[in-house]
Every structure is written in C-alpha cells, then in structure tokens.
Scaffold this motif. Structure first.
Motif, PDB file in Angstrom:
ATOM      1  N   ALA A  69      43.712  11.929   4.616  1.00 47.94           N
ATOM      2  CA  ALA A  69      42.952  12.553   3.525  1.00 47.94           C
ATOM      3  C   ALA A  69      42.918  14.064   3.665  1.00 47.94           C
ATOM      4  CB  ALA A  69      41.531  12.005   3.507  1.00 47.94           C
ATOM      5  N   CYS A 118      41.283  15.879   5.618  1.00 48.83           N
ATOM      6  CA  CYS A 118      39.897  16.338   5.678  1.00 48.83           C
ATOM      7  C   CYS A 118      39.472  16.708   7.095  1.00 48.83           C
ATOM      8  CB  CYS A 118      38.964  15.263   5.135  1.00 48.83           C
ATOM      9  SG  CYS A 118      39.013  13.717   6.060  1.00 48.83           S
ATOM     10  N   ALA A 127      40.442   8.722   8.037  1.00 51.66           N
ATOM     11  CA  ALA A 127      39.987   8.232   6.737  1.00 51.66           C
ATOM     12  C   ALA A 127      40.535   6.838   6.495  1.00 51.66           C
ATOM     13  CB  ALA A 127      40.426   9.180   5.620  1.00 51.66           C
ATOM     14  N   ASP A 134      40.392   3.546   3.425  1.00 53.02           N
ATOM     15  CA  ASP A 134      39.957   3.201   2.072  1.00 53.02           C
ATOM     16  C   ASP A 134      39.466   1.751   1.971  1.00 53.02           C
ATOM     17  OD1 ASP A 134      42.304   1.754   2.173  1.00 53.02           O
ATOM     18  OD2 ASP A 134      43.228   2.678   0.401  1.00 53.02           O
ATOM     19  N   THR A 179      43.262   7.367  -3.098  1.00 54.94           N
ATOM     20  CA  THR A 179      44.051   6.138  -3.001  1.00 54.94           C
ATOM     21  C   THR A 179      43.675   5.257  -4.186  1.00 54.94           C
ATOM     22  OG1 THR A 179      42.497   4.728  -1.776  1.00 54.94           O
ATOM     23  CG2 THR A 179      43.818   6.281  -0.473  1.00 54.94           C
ATOM     24  N   ARG A 238      36.748   6.635   0.318  1.00 54.74           N
ATOM     25  CA  ARG A 238      37.154   7.239   1.597  1.00 54.74           C
ATOM     26  C   ARG A 238      36.036   7.086   2.616  1.00 54.74           C
ATOM     27  NH1 ARG A 238      36.477  12.739   3.693  1.00 54.74           N
ATOM     28  NH2 ARG A 238      35.712  13.344   1.620  1.00 54.74           N
ATOM     29  N   CYS A 284      34.995   8.362   5.868  1.00 55.76           N
ATOM     30  CA  CYS A 284      35.257   9.511   6.740  1.00 55.76           C
ATOM     31  C   CYS A 284      34.563   9.238   8.074  1.00 55.76           C
ATOM     32  CB  CYS A 284      34.720  10.778   6.082  1.00 55.76           C
ATOM     33  SG  CYS A 284      35.096  12.280   7.001  1.00 55.76           S
TER      34      CYS A 284
END
Length: 303
Positions: A52, A54, A58, A60, A99, A104, A106
């Motif tokens: 991701a 980030c 991550a 989904d 996605t 997500r 995290c």
C-alpha cells in the motif's frame, strides 16, 4: 502466551505504533500465515497482503474471526486487535480503492510473527475411543450424546462376530454380542475417567445380564477396553466403588478387550432425539438422561 520485549509491549499492550518503513514485514513477500506475536493465533494469509506504499504491512482481508474491530480512543479511526488475546495490531481503513476489496488493514510488523507455508500444519485433532454396554443402547446413546467433549456416539454391537451382528440375532440372546455405544471423545475436554463415572451412574452394574425389564446377555454391563491405560482406569474404579460400597450387591461389569464394533441399523441411531415422545423414551430414557446430566454438572463443578 509469548514473552514480549519492552518495545513489543509498548505496541501490542499499550497500543503504540512502530516507525513507518521500519518493520520486518513491510516488504515481506513469502507464502505463509501472519500470526499474533503475543498468542500465536493466525491472523492473515500471505495472499491477502499487498503493498500500500504506506510504510506498514497491509492486508485487504483477515482470516475469518481472527481480528476484532474497536473504535479508537480518538473516536475517528477503527482499531484492529487480535480476537484471541486483544493484542493491538493497528488500524483498518476503507474507501481507499487500493484493491478490489477496498479495505486496508494497516498492521505493525512487531505485532505479528510469520510462519512459512512449510511451518503451517493443521493441528491434528486428538481423539480417543470408548466402548460401553449398559443395557439398551437407546438409553446409553442418549446419555453420552449430551456430554461436552464427546464428538460422536454410535449405537451398535460388540463382543461377537460380524456374521450375526444384527438386531434380530442379538435380541435372541444366542449371540455373544452386547448392545453398546461406541464413543469418540476429545481427552483434552473430557477424560476417560469422567466417561466411566457417567457410565457407572447410567445403569445398574450389579444386575447380571439385565437392566430393568430388559433381560438377556445382550444387556449385560460391559466395558470394552482400547488400551492398557483404559484397563487400569476401569479396574481401579471398580475397586474404588467396591470398597466404598456404592451398591449393596457386587459389581458384575465385564471388562473385555475391544475386538471390533458393528454399527446398529440406521433407525437405532439418535433414537431418543428422534422419538422422544414415545412412552419408552419418556418413561425410561428421559429420566436417565436428566439424572446423568445433573450428576455430570456436579462432577464438572468439583473438578
């Protein structure tokens, strides 16, 4: 529970956050399962992991029932914790369209431990067998089916040969069979000794080849043993019950090596459950079931 380092405690127990791009699983890409660092419960499959960009791992999707969601202390974000131990994992976000699943998770790397596909082996369910004869198997099956830790109870015949293991032949009293229940149980939930305690309370072990109005060798009191350990338990309990003078008459329960089980005809299985309104079930079976359920509840309390 795994012993945590100070930093792991800060994140998992005090709901802290590791620095972005610092976790060992941020760019990790190996087949397997991510588990809770604290209690080892499976959380995420590698197939659900994606980048991701980030700074944290991550996912989904989570393993069904593995992750619990709470409103964060700031009232805006949604915290995710391990459903098993409630260890802090991170936060979950929706509506980012990163996605097709549009979610997500995290997660802090430090909140997880990874197990490769080779390490992830489904636990083998530990089960054992017990085989008891205590009169009509309609009663006995109904009693043992109510116990927690008992996976299955099947009515049938034991102590004789396959050639005449059928209801009509066994009821003649001319075969060597006894009407029995064949029990598969989880010894981590209910012990063999507990099953024996229920067995002794579910019938009269002092009447030879008879239980109430049912008479004949097929209704004898018998325990078919599956191991040396079971033999020791049965004989020890008979000695204890005899010394305690639980019954005025001597115990005549037969103790024999298990040499095969032959399931009864289909209409015998779950007989009490399917025919509970019949007079025999209401007058004979139900009082026995209720009595043993009450006794077993007391046994659980004492343990």
């Amino acid at each position: 529970m795994r012993k945590l380092t100070d930093f792991e405690k800060q994140v998992i127990e005090q709901k802290g956050t590791e620095r972005p791009y610092s976790g060992e699983y941020y760019q990790h890409d190996v087949k397997g399962v991510y588990c809770c660092k604290k209690c080892d419960a499976p959380l995420y499959r590698s197939e659900s992991k994606f980048n991701a960009h980030c700074g944290w791992p991550a996912f989904d999707d989570e393993i069904s029932g593995a992750v619990k969601r709470n409103i964060d202390a700031d009232g805006r974000r949604v915290e995710i914790v391990c459903a098993e131990c409630e260890g802090h994992l991170g936060h979950v976000f929706e509506g980012e369209f990163l996605t097709p699943k549009n979610v997500r998770h995290c997660v802090n790397s430090v909140s997880m431990v990874f197990k490769s596909a080779l390490e992830v082996v489904a636990p083998v369910k530990k089960t054992e067998l017990a085989t008891f004869g205590g009169g009509c198997f309609w009663c006995t099956e109904a009693i043992f089916s109510t116990l927690e830790g008992v996976n299955s109870v099947v009515s049938g015949y034991a102590g004789g040969s396959a050639t005449d293991a059928n209801y009509r032949a066994v009821c003649s009293g001319m075969t060597s069979h006894a009407e029995v229940v064949h029990i598969e149980f989880d010894p981590d939930v209910i012990s063999y000794e507990s099953l024996l305690a229920v067995f002794w309370q579910s019938h009269d072990p002092t009447t030879l080849n008879r239980q109430g109005n049912d008479s004949g060798p097929q209704y004898r009191s018998v325990v078919f043993i599956h191991s040396d350990k079971q033999a020791e338990s049965v004989n020890a309990m008979i000695n204890t019950l005899t010394k305690a003078c639980v019954w005025q008459d001597p115990i005549v329960t037969e103790v024999a090596a298990f040499d095969g089980f032959y399931p009864a005809e289909d209409y015998h299985n779950d007989y009490f459950e399917l025919n509970g309104e019949q007079p025999y079930c209401k007058i004979v079976v139900k009082p026995k079931v209720d009595k043993v359920k009450a006794l077993f509840a007391e046994l659980l309390k004492s343990n």
